[in-house]
Design a protein around this motif. Structure first.
Motif, PDB file in Angstrom:
ATOM      1  N   MET A 115      52.740  35.265  35.992  1.00  0.00           N
ATOM      2  CA  MET A 115      54.160  35.611  35.297  1.00  0.00           C
ATOM      3  C   MET A 115      54.665  36.957  36.598  1.00  0.00           C
ATOM      4  O   MET A 115      53.638  37.499  36.534  1.00  0.00           O
ATOM      5  N   VAL A 116      55.362  36.620  36.618  1.00  0.00           N
ATOM      6  CA  VAL A 116      56.309  37.404  38.220  1.00  0.00           C
ATOM      7  C   VAL A 116      56.096  39.410  37.591  1.00  0.00           C
ATOM      8  O   VAL A 116      56.881  39.745  36.162  1.00  0.00           O
ATOM      9  N   ARG A 117      55.569  39.826  37.915  1.00  0.00           N
ATOM     10  CA  ARG A 117      55.602  41.134  38.498  1.00  0.00           C
ATOM     11  C   ARG A 117      54.359  41.767  37.638  1.00  0.00           C
ATOM     12  O   ARG A 117      53.675  42.593  37.474  1.00  0.00           O
ATOM     13  N   TYR A 118      54.084  41.285  36.328  1.00  0.00           N
ATOM     14  CA  TYR A 118      53.352  41.388  35.572  1.00  0.00           C
ATOM     15  C   TYR A 118      51.513  41.109  35.740  1.00  0.00           C
ATOM     16  O   TYR A 118      50.906  41.860  35.300  1.00  0.00           O
ATOM     17  N   SER A 119      51.342  39.464  35.645  1.00  0.00           N
ATOM     18  CA  SER A 119      49.764  38.822  36.694  1.00  0.00           C
ATOM     19  C   SER A 119      49.072  39.895  37.155  1.00  0.00           C
ATOM     20  O   SER A 119      48.753  39.048  37.793  1.00  0.00           O
ATOM     21  N   LYS A 120      48.906  41.022  37.706  1.00  0.00           N
ATOM     22  CA  LYS A 120      49.251  41.514  38.823  1.00  0.00           C
ATOM     23  C   LYS A 120      47.693  42.164  38.186  1.00  0.00           C
ATOM     24  O   LYS A 120      46.890  41.490  37.219  1.00  0.00           O
ATOM     25  N   LEU A 121      46.781  42.412  38.943  1.00  0.00           N
ATOM     26  CA  LEU A 121      45.425  43.030  38.996  1.00  0.00           C
ATOM     27  C   LEU A 121      45.092  43.747  37.816  1.00  0.00           C
ATOM     28  O   LEU A 121      44.230  43.076  37.098  1.00  0.00           O
ATOM     29  N   PRO A 122      45.929  44.634  37.344  1.00  0.00           N
ATOM     30  CA  PRO A 122      45.572  45.771  35.953  1.00  0.00           C
ATOM     31  C   PRO A 122      46.109  45.161  34.593  1.00  0.00           C
ATOM     32  O   PRO A 122      45.156  45.118  34.070  1.00  0.00           O
ATOM     33  N   PHE A 123      46.957  44.024  34.599  1.00  0.00           N
ATOM     34  CA  PHE A 123      47.061  42.933  33.611  1.00  0.00           C
ATOM     35  C   PHE A 123      46.488  41.699  33.471  1.00  0.00           C
ATOM     36  O   PHE A 123      45.598  42.264  32.351  1.00  0.00           O
ATOM     37  N   ARG A 124      45.468  41.315  34.858  1.00  0.00           N
ATOM     38  CA  ARG A 124      44.665  41.221  34.081  1.00  0.00           C
ATOM     39  C   ARG A 124      43.390  40.726  33.922  1.00  0.00           C
ATOM     40  O   ARG A 124      42.524  40.563  33.362  1.00  0.00           O
ATOM     41  N   ALA A 125      43.134  42.251  34.363  1.00  0.00           N
ATOM     42  CA  ALA A 125      41.250  42.854  34.278  1.00  0.00           C
ATOM     43  C   ALA A 125      41.798  42.892  32.521  1.00  0.00           C
ATOM     44  O   ALA A 125      41.116  43.384  31.967  1.00  0.00           O
ATOM     45  N   LEU A 126      42.836  43.926  32.096  1.00  0.00           N
ATOM     46  CA  LEU A 126      43.290  44.187  30.779  1.00  0.00           C
ATOM     47  C   LEU A 126      43.226  42.925  30.198  1.00  0.00           C
ATOM     48  O   LEU A 126      42.022  43.001  28.692  1.00  0.00           O
ATOM     49  N   SER A 166      46.845  41.488  45.289  1.00  0.00           N
ATOM     50  CA  SER A 166      44.740  42.513  45.357  1.00  0.00           C
ATOM     51  C   SER A 166      43.527  41.548  44.138  1.00  0.00           C
ATOM     52  O   SER A 166      44.615  41.523  43.457  1.00  0.00           O
ATOM     53  N   THR A 167      42.337  41.909  44.779  1.00  0.00           N
ATOM     54  CA  THR A 167      41.257  41.899  43.081  1.00  0.00           C
ATOM     55  C   THR A 167      40.068  42.690  43.580  1.00  0.00           C
ATOM     56  O   THR A 167      40.867  43.494  44.724  1.00  0.00           O
ATOM     57  N   ASN A 168      39.479  43.052  42.657  1.00  0.00           N
ATOM     58  CA  ASN A 168      38.374  43.018  42.794  1.00  0.00           C
ATOM     59  C   ASN A 168      36.937  43.642  41.391  1.00  0.00           C
ATOM     60  O   ASN A 168      37.131  42.017  41.100  1.00  0.00           O
ATOM     61  N   ASP A 169      35.691  43.972  42.012  1.00  0.00           N
ATOM     62  CA  ASP A 169      34.964  41.909  41.932  1.00  0.00           C
ATOM     63  C   ASP A 169      34.972  43.080  40.279  1.00  0.00           C
ATOM     64  O   ASP A 169      34.308  42.792  38.760  1.00  0.00           O
ATOM     65  N   GLU A 170      35.817  44.151  38.970  1.00  0.00           N
ATOM     66  CA  GLU A 170      35.755  44.501  37.866  1.00  0.00           C
ATOM     67  C   GLU A 170      36.930  43.475  37.379  1.00  0.00           C
ATOM     68  O   GLU A 170      36.711  43.906  36.156  1.00  0.00           O
ATOM     69  N   GLU A 171      37.614  42.816  37.553  1.00  0.00           N
ATOM     70  CA  GLU A 171      38.764  42.328  37.159  1.00  0.00           C
ATOM     71  C   GLU A 171      38.675  40.797  36.470  1.00  0.00           C
ATOM     72  O   GLU A 171      38.735  41.005  35.102  1.00  0.00           O
ATOM     73  N   ARG A 172      37.460  40.022  36.747  1.00  0.00           N
ATOM     74  CA  ARG A 172      36.929  39.111  35.887  1.00  0.00           C
ATOM     75  C   ARG A 172      35.854  39.319  35.066  1.00  0.00           C
ATOM     76  O   ARG A 172      34.376  40.352  34.872  1.00  0.00           O
ATOM     77  N   GLY A 173      36.485  39.169  33.733  1.00  0.00           N
ATOM     78  CA  GLY A 173      35.583  39.158  32.526  1.00  0.00           C
ATOM     79  C   GLY A 173      33.860  38.622  32.494  1.00  0.00           C
ATOM     80  O   GLY A 173      33.694  37.817  33.163  1.00  0.00           O
TER      81      GLY A 173
END
Length: 353
Positions: free
Chosen positions: A29-40, A71-78
């Motif tokens: 999703m443009v603008r939305y499915s970035k790192l914080p939303f994916r982690a959420l 951007s990504t990090n080790d925390e985002e994947r569930g």
């Protein structure tokens, strides 16, 4: 969460789809499915997440574009306890991240894929964006009737990253079904690991046209008719150690996309179409916890999203939350907005509705 001393298994997305039932996916999703939303959403039974669509040419040649778009990090994947088919004991599985690109030629796509591949679990080619600017640039939905171009781009990425690397395509259905048939067959025979099917044509708006599950079923049946099989244990990061089929995998799986607003929708659409996974976009924006069975966004989800955005230095100076319980959360949101401003974040608005 994994039990003490137990290590989570990493699977590429196509093997995750083939091994487990009821796999849930966050759409690009443009603008939305970035790192914080994916982690959420990964906190609420979303097993595979996808980045926003990025332009492969710009990504491959411009460091500034890469820094801004990804951007990504080790925390985002569930982490998920999932039960393999024909078994009774759950396995601890690490969630997967897919990076979506838009491209019109093989080399820029392969270049971009090579740069991002160490940080993601798969590459997805956008063949469905209906925006007029995308069509004019010969990307997105323009590719729906360019099966040879899609074939060549998939082959280029596979040649660069290896045959085992997960490469998928996201399509829309075509009003003339033979075009869907040709596109799906070309993609799979070129080595596509799975197909995501949005059940609308490029001319149909999501707000005014219901999803066509029969058209999705046609595409899924076409994929199965190809007879393409994917072997487990061949992909980078594929730690699958056992399989009753000896590691032979299964048919290249499909994901259904469109009008998934509840967990019940996801279950129903998978059953009606034969798809292995269910992807949501607007539904997750309305309720990031929908795949967990929540009927509306939990209050703690709002706080988590904002706190993570601030902690990871991403722009969230204003968060507006619109739902049936908005009045009870407005105080929380004002506090989060103040914290974001104090942290020096740039103005931005995310609306969850």
């Amino acid at each position: 969460m994994p039990r003490a001393g137990e290590r989570a298994v990493s699977l590429p997305p196509h093997h995750m789809l083939n091994t487990f039932s009821d796999i849930n996916v966050c759409a690009p999703m443009v603008r939305y499915s970035k790192l914080p939303f994916r982690a959420l959403v990964a906190r609420y039974d979303t097993h595979i997440t996808t980045t926003p669509m990025m332009l492969a040419t710009e990504f491959s040649r411009n460091q500034q574009a890469r820094n801004a778009d990804f951007s990504t990090n080790d925390e985002e994947r569930g982490l998920f306890a999932l039960v393999p088919q024909n078994r009774h004991t759950p396995v601890q599985i690490r969630g997967a991240l897919v990076c979506q690109f838009a491209a019109s030629a093989p080399t820029p796509l392969a270049d971009a894929a090579e740069l991002v591949s160490p940080y993601v679990d798969g590459i997805d080619l956008n063949c469905g964006c209906p925006q007029p600017w995308a069509y004019a640039e010969h990307i997105g939905s323009f590719l729906l009737r360019q099966p040879e171009t899609v074939r060549d781009m998939i082959r280029a990425v596979k040649a660069r990253l290896g045959e085992g690397y997960c490469v998928s395509v996201k399509i829309r259905v075509d009003a003339e079904s033979h075009h869907t048939d040709t596109l799906v067959r070309n993609a799979l025979h070129a080595g596509a690991s799975y197909i995501t099917i949005h059940g609308r044509t490029r001319h149909q708006a999501s707000a005014s046209h219901p999803v066509d599950l029969d058209a999705v079923r046609f595409a899924v049946d076409t994929a199965n008719a190809c007879g393409i099989q994917t072997a487990r244990g061949t992909s980078p990061g594929d730690a699958w150690a056992y399989a009753e089929d000896g590691g032979g995998g299964g048919f290249a799986p499909c994901i259904v996309n469109g009008d998934i607003w509840t967990r019940e929708d996801a279950i129903e659409y998978r059953a009606k179409t034969g798809a292995r996974g269910a992807m949501s976009a607007r539904g997750l924006l309305a309720n990031p916890a929908l795949f967990s069975g929540h009927t509306r966004t939990p209050k703690e989800a709002v706080g988590y999203f904002t706190e993570r955005s601030i902690a990871w230095g991403l722009p969230v100076a204003h968060l507006q939350y619109v739902s049936s319980d908005a009045l009870t959360t407005v105080g929380i949101l004002r506090t989060c907005s103040r914290k974001a401003s104090q942290a020096g974040q740039n103005p931005s608005t995310l609306i969850l509705w």
